[in-house]
Design a protein around this motif. Structure first.
Motif, short mmCIF file in Angstrom:
data_model
loop_
_atom_site.label_atom_id
_atom_site.label_comp_id
_atom_site.label_asym_id
_atom_site.label_seq_id
_atom_site.Cartn_x
_atom_site.Cartn_y
_atom_site.Cartn_z
N VAL A 206 7.35 26.04 -11.31
CA VAL A 206 6.68 25.79 -12.59
C VAL A 206 7.18 26.78 -13.64
CG1 VAL A 206 4.47 25.76 -13.81
CG2 VAL A 206 4.63 24.81 -11.51
N GLN A 207 7.34 28.06 -13.23
CA GLN A 207 7.78 29.08 -14.19
C GLN A 207 9.23 28.83 -14.62
OE1 GLN A 207 6.49 32.95 -13.19
NE2 GLN A 207 7.17 33.85 -15.12
N LYS A 208 10.07 28.39 -13.70
CA LYS A 208 11.45 28.04 -14.06
C LYS A 208 11.47 26.88 -15.05
CE LYS A 208 13.69 29.47 -9.71
NZ LYS A 208 14.39 28.97 -8.50
N PHE A 209 10.60 25.93 -14.82
CA PHE A 209 10.48 24.78 -15.71
C PHE A 209 10.05 25.24 -17.10
CE2 PHE A 209 7.74 21.41 -17.52
CZ PHE A 209 8.63 20.36 -17.56
N TRP A 210 9.08 26.17 -17.14
CA TRP A 210 8.59 26.70 -18.42
C TRP A 210 9.70 27.42 -19.18
CZ3 TRP A 210 7.99 32.10 -19.51
CH2 TRP A 210 7.41 32.37 -20.75
N GLU A 211 10.56 28.15 -18.47
CA GLU A 211 11.64 28.89 -19.11
C GLU A 211 12.56 27.95 -19.90
OE1 GLU A 211 12.32 31.97 -19.50
OE2 GLU A 211 10.95 32.98 -18.12
N GLN A 216 8.37 24.59 -26.51
CA GLN A 216 7.44 23.48 -26.75
C GLN A 216 5.98 23.95 -26.74
OE1 GLN A 216 8.01 20.12 -24.14
NE2 GLN A 216 10.25 20.29 -24.22
N PHE A 217 5.76 25.14 -26.19
CA PHE A 217 4.39 25.64 -26.02
C PHE A 217 4.15 26.79 -26.99
CE2 PHE A 217 5.96 24.00 -21.99
CZ PHE A 217 5.02 23.01 -21.71
N LYS A 218 3.60 26.45 -28.15
CA LYS A 218 3.38 27.45 -29.19
C LYS A 218 1.92 27.48 -29.62
CE LYS A 218 8.04 27.37 -31.21
NZ LYS A 218 8.82 27.19 -32.46
N THR A 219 1.52 28.63 -30.15
CA THR A 219 0.17 28.73 -30.73
C THR A 219 0.16 27.98 -32.05
OG1 THR A 219 0.76 30.77 -31.89
CG2 THR A 219 -0.21 31.00 -29.68
N GLN A 220 -1.04 27.64 -32.53
CA GLN A 220 -1.15 26.98 -33.83
C GLN A 220 -1.06 27.99 -34.96
OE1 GLN A 220 -4.92 24.68 -32.73
NE2 GLN A 220 -3.86 23.21 -34.04
N LYS A 221 -0.59 27.53 -36.10
CA LYS A 221 -0.57 28.38 -37.29
C LYS A 221 -2.00 28.72 -37.67
CE LYS A 221 1.92 28.69 -41.68
NZ LYS A 221 2.88 27.99 -42.58
N GLU A 222 -2.23 29.96 -38.06
CA GLU A 222 -3.60 30.44 -38.27
C GLU A 222 -3.72 31.09 -39.65
OE1 GLU A 222 -5.98 32.01 -34.69
OE2 GLU A 222 -5.51 33.81 -35.86
N TYR A 223 -4.79 30.74 -40.36
CA TYR A 223 -5.04 31.28 -41.70
C TYR A 223 -6.35 32.06 -41.70
CZ TYR A 223 -1.53 28.01 -43.55
OH TYR A 223 -0.37 27.31 -43.82
N THR A 224 -6.34 33.21 -42.36
CA THR A 224 -7.58 33.95 -42.60
C THR A 224 -7.87 33.89 -44.09
OG1 THR A 224 -7.23 35.42 -40.71
CG2 THR A 224 -8.76 36.17 -42.42
N GLU A 345 1.89 33.04 -38.21
CA GLU A 345 2.80 31.96 -37.87
C GLU A 345 2.72 31.63 -36.37
OE1 GLU A 345 4.48 30.16 -39.93
OE2 GLU A 345 4.10 31.34 -41.73
N PRO A 346 3.05 30.39 -36.00
CA PRO A 346 3.04 30.02 -34.57
C PRO A 346 4.02 30.89 -33.79
CG PRO A 346 3.19 28.07 -35.96
CD PRO A 346 3.39 29.24 -36.86
N ARG A 347 3.67 31.19 -32.56
CA ARG A 347 4.56 31.95 -31.68
C ARG A 347 4.60 31.26 -30.32
NH1 ARG A 347 1.53 34.23 -27.90
NH2 ARG A 347 -0.64 34.78 -28.38
N VAL A 348 5.62 31.55 -29.55
CA VAL A 348 5.73 30.98 -28.21
C VAL A 348 4.67 31.61 -27.32
CG1 VAL A 348 7.20 30.76 -26.17
CG2 VAL A 348 8.20 30.54 -28.45
N LYS A 349 3.93 30.79 -26.62
CA LYS A 349 2.89 31.30 -25.72
C LYS A 349 3.53 31.97 -24.50
CE LYS A 349 -0.58 27.75 -26.78
NZ LYS A 349 -1.40 26.64 -26.23
N THR A 350 2.83 32.95 -23.96
CA THR A 350 3.28 33.54 -22.69
C THR A 350 3.06 32.50 -21.59
OG1 THR A 350 1.10 34.43 -22.14
CG2 THR A 350 2.56 35.82 -23.48
N PHE A 351 3.67 32.74 -20.43
CA PHE A 351 3.52 31.79 -19.33
C PHE A 351 2.05 31.64 -18.94
CE2 PHE A 351 3.22 30.99 -14.70
CZ PHE A 351 3.73 29.69 -14.70
N ASP A 352 1.33 32.76 -18.89
CA ASP A 352 -0.08 32.70 -18.51
C ASP A 352 -0.90 31.91 -19.52
OD1 ASP A 352 0.24 34.09 -16.17
OD2 ASP A 352 -0.15 36.05 -17.07
N GLU A 353 -0.59 32.07 -20.82
CA GLU A 353 -1.31 31.33 -21.86
C GLU A 353 -1.05 29.83 -21.77
OE1 GLU A 353 -1.61 34.46 -25.61
OE2 GLU A 353 0.27 33.38 -25.26
#
Length: 483
Positions: A206-211, A216-224, A345-353
């Motif tokens: 699964v981790q190799k697949f994620w690499e 494709q797995f990013k956080t959403q853009k966030e505004y304060t 800005e959106p960032r790539v999620k860690t594998f755990d996230e």
């Protein structure tokens, strides 16, 4: 032709006289930007587009959408759907048809107009046309008699034109269309699913697949936001102002497609007018926020397109940078002056996230690959395999086949089977794969009771094709000038 026009509203929204009567029955007239102006909004060929007609058509279309949405359609949605443009486009296309009808010499007599109007059930009493009911309805709905009757006349003229342009199916065309319905396939098959796959999934894979797919797995853009709220004014608007506001915006006040009376809409009217009265105060708050003179703000963080923030505000926010201030907009029933404090800005999620999302996608990818390999192996030996078989399937008896598939899966499978030129093959479905081999094919007798249905289908196809080309041709014949 008329079927084609009704089904292709993207290109043409011809409001036939039945729809106009529906408008009269449901009632209501909306004050619009052209309202009260005794002028034209444009001209197509020799036909003028009146503002009066525009307003009637706008109300009619607005109410149709409102009824279809169970009364949830509002002014904001009308703007998003560009309802004004839809109505204008409808009037333009209709005017082109009237120009063509005039060029062809199509006329509508007073007798034809009278027969159409007197035949409308809405205007009848005890089975007979009532002039009193007719006049009362038009008066109550504030539709000028001349406008209504001119609209009727134009629609009759268009219907007569369309009748002249009907293109029917020939006997040869119908006979040729019968052939696909006569072809029957006898075949054997095997349905493969994830249950037929042997293998286990481990985290390392699964981790190799994620690499390979982690972007494709990013956080959403966030505004304060730093928000300064301005509450609606506490001043009670006058009865006269409320009634005027109601008359100008009556189309907005409805529940499940039914118009609200002034009294039923009063609470909403008061809120809207009190918001209007607080607009000046809201702009002062905005200037103070912009100039850094506000001592207290409410800080809130939202992911982009959060439904708690209106679409209009998001459209503005997306054009701004951190530190910029947005002019007052209505949010949660009050004015909000917003400073964009920060943008993450959106960032790539860690594998755990991303782990749960990755596992779900990996399982699907793994199953698709494994099923494909298994199907290829089964296909190689299908001639020597003892599988379930089906006797002479045709388009007409698909639903009667018991293949352990739902209706949608059956439809996809048989569509691909009947359009394939291969004697044997593999047909993938959503989570299944079917391996098949056609054993025999022959022409079966055709049910002649279905000939009329086929003729109707050919008529519709030819009508759609002709209608599409007609509209393109009209675009070149009649010049459109908008004021």
């Amino acid at each position: 032709m008329l079927d084609w026009m009704q089904k292709h509203k993207k290109y043409l929204i011809v409001t036939i006289w039945v729809a106009t009567i529906s408008f009269v029955a449901t009632g209501g007239f909306t004050s619009f930007s052209f309202a009260g102006m005794n002028t034209d909004i444009g001209k197509v060929g020799d036909i003028k587009l009146s503002s009066e007609r525009f307003q009637m058509e706008y109300n009619n279309l607005y109410r149709q959408y409102s009824e279809q949405s169970g009364g949830k359609f509002d002014e904001e949605q009308a703007k998003k759907m560009k309802l004004e443009e839809q109505v204008i486009q409808s009037m333009v296309q209709e005017a082109k048809l009237i120009n063509l009808a005039n060029d062809f010499g199509v006329i509508v007599t007073d007798e034809e107009l009278a027969n159409t109007i007197t035949g409308i059930e809405l205007f009848k009493k005890e089975g007979k046309f009532s002039k009193e009911i007719y006049d009362t309805y038009l008066k109550n709905m504030r539709i000028p008699t001349k406008l209504f009757e001119n609209t009727m006349k134009e629609q009759i003229k268009i219907n007569k034109l369309l009748a002249l342009l009907q293109v029917g199916a020939t006997t040869k065309e119908v006979e040729n269309l019968k052939v696909p319905f006569q072809i029957g396939d006898r075949f054997k098959y095997q349905i493969l699913s994830e249950n037929d796959i042997n293998g286990t999934i481990n985290e390392a894979d699964v981790q190799k697949f994620w690499e390979t797919k982690k972007n494709q797995f990013k956080t959403q853009k966030e505004y304060t936001f730093d928000i300064v709220w301005t509450m609606p004014s506490s001043i009670m608007p006058s009865e006269e102002d409320m009634k005027k506001h109601y008359q100008e915006n009556s189309f907005k006040y409805n529940i499940n497609g039914k118009s609200l009376s002034f009294e039923d809409a009063k609470a909403k009217i008061i809120n809207e007018l009190q918001l209007e009265l607080s607009k000046k105060e809201a702009y002062l708050a905005y200037k103070a926020l912009r100039d850094g003179k506000v001592m207290s703000v409410e800080k809130k963080t939202y992911t982009q397109d959060d439904k708690n923030v209106t679409a209009d505000i998001w459209n503005i926010v997306k054009t701004k940078k951190a530190g910029e201030v947005i002019k007052p907009e209505i949010m949660d029933g009050k004015y909000a002056s917003i400073k964009i404090s920060s943008i993450k800005e959106p960032r790539v999620k860690t594998f755990d996230e991303a782990k749960n999302e990755v596992i779900s996608l990996y399982k699907k990818d793994y199953a698709t690959t494994a099923l494909s390999k298994l199907a290829e192996e089964k296909l190689k030996n299908i001639q020597n395999s003892t599988l379930e078989s089906v006797n002479f399937v045709t388009f007409d008896n698909i639903e009667k086949q018991n293949l352990s598939l739902n209706s949608q899966e059956k439809s996809i499978f048989f569509t691909k089977l009947f359009t394939s030129t291969q004697e044997k093959g593999i047909i993938p479905l959503d989570s299944k794969v079917i391996v098949y081999s056609v054993l025999e094919q022959k022409l079966l007798p055709f049910d002649n009771n279905k000939t009329s249905m086929l003729k109707t289908d050919v008529d519709k196809f030819k009508s759609q094709s002709f209608g599409s080309n007609l509209i393109k041709q009209l675009d070149t014949l009649y010049e459109v000038k908008m004021n």
